[in-house]
Design a protein around this motif. Structure first.
Motif, PDB file in Angstrom:
ATOM      1  N   LYS A 154      24.837  -5.620 -31.196  1.00 52.61           N
ATOM      2  CA  LYS A 154      25.559  -6.864 -31.523  1.00 52.61           C
ATOM      3  C   LYS A 154      24.706  -7.955 -32.171  1.00 52.61           C
ATOM      4  CE  LYS A 154      24.629  -9.221 -27.271  1.00 52.61           C
ATOM      5  NZ  LYS A 154      25.096 -10.292 -26.413  1.00 52.61           N
TER       6      LYS A 154
ATOM      7  N   VAL B  72      23.492  -9.774 -35.312  1.00 55.72           N
ATOM      8  CA  VAL B  72      23.878  -9.888 -36.732  1.00 55.72           C
ATOM      9  C   VAL B  72      22.675  -9.618 -37.638  1.00 55.72           C
ATOM     10  CG1 VAL B  72      24.627 -11.563 -38.451  1.00 55.72           C
ATOM     11  CG2 VAL B  72      25.768 -11.463 -36.244  1.00 55.72           C
TER      12      VAL B  72
ATOM     13  N   TYR C 126      27.184  -5.794 -38.790  1.00 58.17           N
ATOM     14  CA  TYR C 126      27.714  -5.952 -37.419  1.00 58.17           C
ATOM     15  C   TYR C 126      29.195  -6.327 -37.484  1.00 58.17           C
ATOM     16  CZ  TYR C 126      29.195  -8.454 -33.318  1.00 58.17           C
ATOM     17  OH  TYR C 126      29.940  -8.897 -32.260  1.00 58.17           O
TER      18      TYR C 126
ATOM     19  N   ASN D 147      32.442 -17.894 -29.452  1.00 60.09           N
ATOM     20  CA  ASN D 147      31.023 -17.846 -29.074  1.00 60.09           C
ATOM     21  C   ASN D 147      30.848 -17.858 -27.560  1.00 60.09           C
ATOM     22  OD1 ASN D 147      31.121 -18.657 -31.929  1.00 60.09           O
ATOM     23  ND2 ASN D 147      28.900 -18.822 -31.683  1.00 60.09           N
TER      24      ASN D 147
ATOM     25  N   ASN E 290      18.518 -15.043 -30.857  1.00 58.92           N
ATOM     26  CA  ASN E 290      19.065 -15.501 -32.143  1.00 58.92           C
ATOM     27  C   ASN E 290      20.118 -16.581 -31.917  1.00 58.92           C
ATOM     28  OD1 ASN E 290      17.744 -13.518 -33.846  1.00 58.92           O
ATOM     29  ND2 ASN E 290      19.043 -12.033 -32.786  1.00 58.92           N
TER      30      ASN E 290
ATOM     31  N   LEU F 173      22.345 -19.667 -30.207  1.00 60.10           N
ATOM     32  CA  LEU F 173      21.984 -21.055 -29.902  1.00 60.10           C
ATOM     33  C   LEU F 173      21.685 -21.306 -28.436  1.00 60.10           C
ATOM     34  CD1 LEU F 173      21.716 -24.026 -30.858  1.00 60.10           C
ATOM     35  CD2 LEU F 173      24.142 -24.293 -30.297  1.00 60.10           C
TER      36      LEU F 173
ATOM     37  N   TYR G 160      18.678 -19.734 -26.752  1.00 57.41           N
ATOM     38  CA  TYR G 160      17.449 -20.338 -27.299  1.00 57.41           C
ATOM     39  C   TYR G 160      17.191 -21.690 -26.631  1.00 57.41           C
ATOM     40  CZ  TYR G 160      13.692 -21.042 -30.639  1.00 57.41           C
ATOM     41  OH  TYR G 160      12.438 -21.208 -31.205  1.00 57.41           O
TER      42      TYR G 160
ATOM     43  N   LEU H 227      13.938 -26.643 -30.272  1.00 53.88           N
ATOM     44  CA  LEU H 227      15.058 -25.952 -30.916  1.00 53.88           C
ATOM     45  C   LEU H 227      14.954 -26.139 -32.432  1.00 53.88           C
ATOM     46  CD1 LEU H 227      17.861 -24.504 -30.932  1.00 53.88           C
ATOM     47  CD2 LEU H 227      18.868 -26.799 -30.874  1.00 53.88           C
TER      48      LEU H 227
ATOM     49  N   VAL I  39      17.014 -26.444 -35.531  1.00 55.30           N
ATOM     50  CA  VAL I  39      18.425 -26.661 -35.905  1.00 55.30           C
ATOM     51  C   VAL I  39      18.590 -26.194 -37.351  1.00 55.30           C
ATOM     52  CG1 VAL I  39      20.230 -28.396 -36.240  1.00 55.30           C
ATOM     53  CG2 VAL I  39      18.623 -28.604 -34.306  1.00 55.30           C
TER      54      VAL I  39
ATOM     55  N   GLY J  58      26.187 -27.175 -37.591  1.00 52.30           N
ATOM     56  CA  GLY J  58      27.251 -26.169 -37.495  1.00 52.30           C
ATOM     57  C   GLY J  58      28.138 -26.375 -36.273  1.00 52.30           C
TER      58      GLY J  58
ATOM     59  N   ARG K 205      30.995 -24.654 -33.682  1.00 54.33           N
ATOM     60  CA  ARG K 205      31.505 -23.375 -33.199  1.00 54.33           C
ATOM     61  C   ARG K 205      32.385 -23.581 -31.969  1.00 54.33           C
ATOM     62  NH1 ARG K 205      29.413 -22.529 -37.283  1.00 54.33           N
ATOM     63  NH2 ARG K 205      28.020 -20.846 -37.959  1.00 54.33           N
TER      64      ARG K 205
ATOM     65  N   ARG L 136      20.497 -21.421 -42.022  1.00 51.73           N
ATOM     66  CA  ARG L 136      20.228 -19.984 -41.814  1.00 51.73           C
ATOM     67  C   ARG L 136      21.160 -19.199 -42.737  1.00 51.73           C
ATOM     68  NH1 ARG L 136      21.277 -17.656 -35.798  1.00 51.73           N
ATOM     69  NH2 ARG L 136      23.412 -18.284 -36.343  1.00 51.73           N
TER      70      ARG L 136
ATOM     71  N   ASP M 112      25.191 -18.307 -42.359  1.00 53.21           N
ATOM     72  CA  ASP M 112      25.928 -19.202 -41.438  1.00 53.21           C
ATOM     73  C   ASP M 112      27.083 -19.893 -42.148  1.00 53.21           C
ATOM     74  OD1 ASP M 112      24.574 -18.673 -39.196  1.00 53.21           O
ATOM     75  OD2 ASP M 112      23.425 -20.524 -39.105  1.00 53.21           O
TER      76      ASP M 112
HETATM   77  C1  WQD Z   1      25.729 -20.989 -33.438  1.00 53.67           C
HETATM   78  C2  WQD Z   1      25.346 -22.250 -34.211  1.00 53.67           C
HETATM   79  C3  WQD Z   1      23.745 -21.841 -35.940  1.00 53.67           C
HETATM   80  C4  WQD Z   1      20.497 -20.715 -33.180  1.00 53.67           C
HETATM   81  C5  WQD Z   1      26.993 -15.132 -33.730  1.00 53.67           C
HETATM   82  C6  WQD Z   1      27.649 -13.875 -34.233  1.00 53.67           C
HETATM   83  C7  WQD Z   1      28.969 -13.678 -33.543  1.00 53.67           C
HETATM   84  C8  WQD Z   1      28.762 -13.677 -32.051  1.00 53.67           C
HETATM   85  C9  WQD Z   1      28.105 -14.977 -31.621  1.00 53.67           C
HETATM   86  C10 WQD Z   1      28.476 -11.406 -31.313  1.00 53.67           C
HETATM   87  C11 WQD Z   1      25.238 -22.023 -35.719  1.00 53.67           C
HETATM   88  C12 WQD Z   1      23.160 -22.754 -34.856  1.00 53.67           C
HETATM   89  C13 WQD Z   1      21.719 -21.116 -33.702  1.00 53.67           C
HETATM   90  C14 WQD Z   1      19.366 -21.564 -33.335  1.00 53.67           C
HETATM   91  C15 WQD Z   1      20.750 -23.151 -34.510  1.00 53.67           C
HETATM   92  N1  WQD Z   1      27.942 -12.597 -31.654  1.00 53.67           N
HETATM   93  N2  WQD Z   1      21.846 -22.312 -34.342  1.00 53.67           N
HETATM   94  N3  WQD Z   1      19.540 -22.757 -33.998  1.00 53.67           N
HETATM   95  O1  WQD Z   1      26.119 -17.409 -35.613  1.00 53.67           O
HETATM   96  O2  WQD Z   1      28.135 -18.635 -34.606  1.00 53.67           O
HETATM   97  O3  WQD Z   1      27.777 -16.248 -34.071  1.00 53.67           O
HETATM   98  O4  WQD Z   1      26.851 -15.066 -32.330  1.00 53.67           O
HETATM   99  O5  WQD Z   1      29.627 -11.127 -31.189  1.00 53.67           O
HETATM  100  O6  WQD Z   1      29.511 -12.445 -33.952  1.00 53.67           O
HETATM  101  O7  WQD Z   1      27.911 -14.035 -35.626  1.00 53.67           O
HETATM  102  O8  WQD Z   1      26.235 -17.934 -33.133  1.00 53.67           O
HETATM  103  O9  WQD Z   1      24.637 -18.909 -31.546  1.00 53.67           O
HETATM  104  O10 WQD Z   1      23.727 -17.702 -33.591  1.00 53.67           O
HETATM  105  O11 WQD Z   1      24.834 -19.945 -33.854  1.00 53.67           O
HETATM  106  O12 WQD Z   1      20.857 -24.231 -35.130  1.00 53.67           O
HETATM  107  O13 WQD Z   1      18.214 -21.251 -32.878  1.00 53.67           O
HETATM  108  O14 WQD Z   1      24.059 -22.687 -33.777  1.00 53.67           O
HETATM  109  O15 WQD Z   1      23.346 -22.297 -37.237  1.00 53.67           O
HETATM  110  O16 WQD Z   1      25.687 -23.198 -36.357  1.00 53.67           O
HETATM  111  P1  WQD Z   1      27.056 -17.624 -34.469  1.00 53.67           P
HETATM  112  P2  WQD Z   1      24.771 -18.580 -32.989  1.00 53.67           P
END
Ligand code: WQD
Length: 339
Positions: A87, A89, A151, A181, A200, A202, A205, A217, A219, A231, A233, A294, A297
């Motif tokens: 899972k 990405v 993915y 999420n 990976n 948010l 982390y 962090l 961002v 971003g 979510r 990133r 995104d």
């Molecule tokens: C969330 C927001 C990032 C990390 C992914 C998969 C999805 C599901 C959930 C499996 C975004 C920002 C993140 C960091 C940041 N996974 N961010 N710094 O990308 O919405 O979804 O995970 O099913 O399928 O696509 O989740 O948590 O990676 O990011 O700024 O260190 O946080 O840019 O806006 P995402 P995420």
């Protein structure tokens, strides 16, 4: 009345383990199946600490078709909730064939074994990632789908495969649950998300910044067309998500057909909203740096939740503060994961 038996593939994983607990507490018999590639059998003991019972467990890989046949030969299974799959990405972009083999071939193995065993009720773990970059928000289930990474494509392909299976045999019941999420943890602190290596996502982390394992962090961009530029979510508590599966499997056991359903809260939170909520949960100021976006995104993604409410009578109960509180509680109790 005879207890219904549910096979949970990926049952020792993050969402799978929370769903096993919810199923057992809802009166179902649970069989957990996992290859333990990304989780630990200790999770089953944690499930027992919460529910008083350790689910029957098979250490089986969905690529092992004979191993799957054995599970169905030894048990009468009324429905399957299929979480097992890779899972990440970013990783899927680097090793697409591994993702297609595991997430597609492995799933086809499962569906074939289910068909041969006469088990035609499945709840599939899909993802909001199938919507790609939506033209507008909130996102409804009939929005166009398009994926931008292997993915997400494996999730969409599984949806298509299961729709075709239903077309070939209307005895099937297929629930395609599109998660937004998932974050948070069981309130006991016994179950939670244990990412492999540097997270990976948010919230895992941020959790490591909060417990001092990571410095700050990063961002990923603050130049999106969102209220604070970061971003947005739809974060949903993993226990709400697990409960959504209870409602979905109940519906699936009573109806034939295919339903695509969003599992989200319908609320969008920005990266900085989440960071500040986590600061409240852990009682610390958490350092961050604004860096470039990133790749891949999207700006904004949150669910229209009407269908889940109308069809399943389900809606999320927890807010972002409770999600961060439970995540921090799990992190404090399990600084090095579940062992
Ligand atoms: C969330 C927001 C990032 C990390 C992914 C998969 C999805 C599901 C959930 C499996 C975004 C920002 C993140 C960091 C940041 N996974 N961010 N710094 O990308 O919405 O979804 O995970 O099913 O399928 O696509 O989740 O948590 O990676 O990011 O700024 O260190 O946080 O840019 O806006 P995402 P995420």
């Amino acid at each position: 009345m005879e207890k219904k038996t549910i096979l949970v593939t990926g049952g020792t994983g993050y969402i799978g383990s929370h769903t096993c607990v919810a199923l057992m507490q809802a009166g179902y018999e649970v069989i957990a199946l996992d290859n333990l590639y990304n989780s630990n059998e200790v999770v089953l003991d944690r499930i027992k600490e919460i529910t008083g019972e350790r689910p029957k467990f098979y250490q089986t890989d969905v690529l092992d078709k004979e191993g799957l046949r054995k599970v169905f030969a030894e048990n009468h299974i009324d429905a399957v909730i299929h979480f097992a799959g890779y899972k990440a990405v970013g990783e899927s972009v680097e090793i697409p064939l591994t993702y297609y083999e595991n997430n597609i071939s492995g799933s086809v193995n499962l569906y074939e074994v289910m068909k041969d065993a006469g088990c035609k009720t499945i709840v599939f773990s899909s993802s909001a990632t199938v919507y790609g970059d939506p033209a507008s928000v909130p996102i409804k289930e009939d929005f166009p789908v398009s994926t931008t990474n292997p993915y997400g494509t494996t999730k969409l392909f599984n949806e298509r495969i299961l729709e075709d299976v239903y077309t070939s045999d209307h005895e099937w019941s297929v629930m395609l649950l599109r998660y937004f999420n998932p974050i948070g943890a069981h309130k006991s602190g016994l179950l939670g998300e244990v990412p492999n290596g540097t997270p990976n996502n948010l919230v895992p982390y941020i959790a490591r910044v909060a417990n001092g394992q990571l410095e700050y962090l990063r961002v990923w961009g603050n130049d999106y067309k969102t209220p604070d530029g970061t971003g947005v979510r739809d974060y949903i508590h993993v226990v709400d998500l697990a409960n959504g599966h209870i409602s979905a499997v109940k519906y699936a056991l009573e109806h034939k057909g295919v339903e695509k359903i969003n599992l989200g809260t319908g609320k969008g939170y920005s990266v900085l909203d989440v960071l500040h909520a986590y600061e409240k949960a852990c009682g610390k100021t958490l350092p961050y740096k604004i860096l470039a976006r990133r790749a891949g995104d999207i700006a904004e993604c949150y669910a229209d939740t009407e269908k889940a409410k109308k069809l399943l009578g389900w809606q999320a109960q927890y807010d972002i503060d409770e999600m961060c509180r439970d995540s921090w509680n799990f992190t404090l109790k399990n600084p090095n994961g579940i062992h």
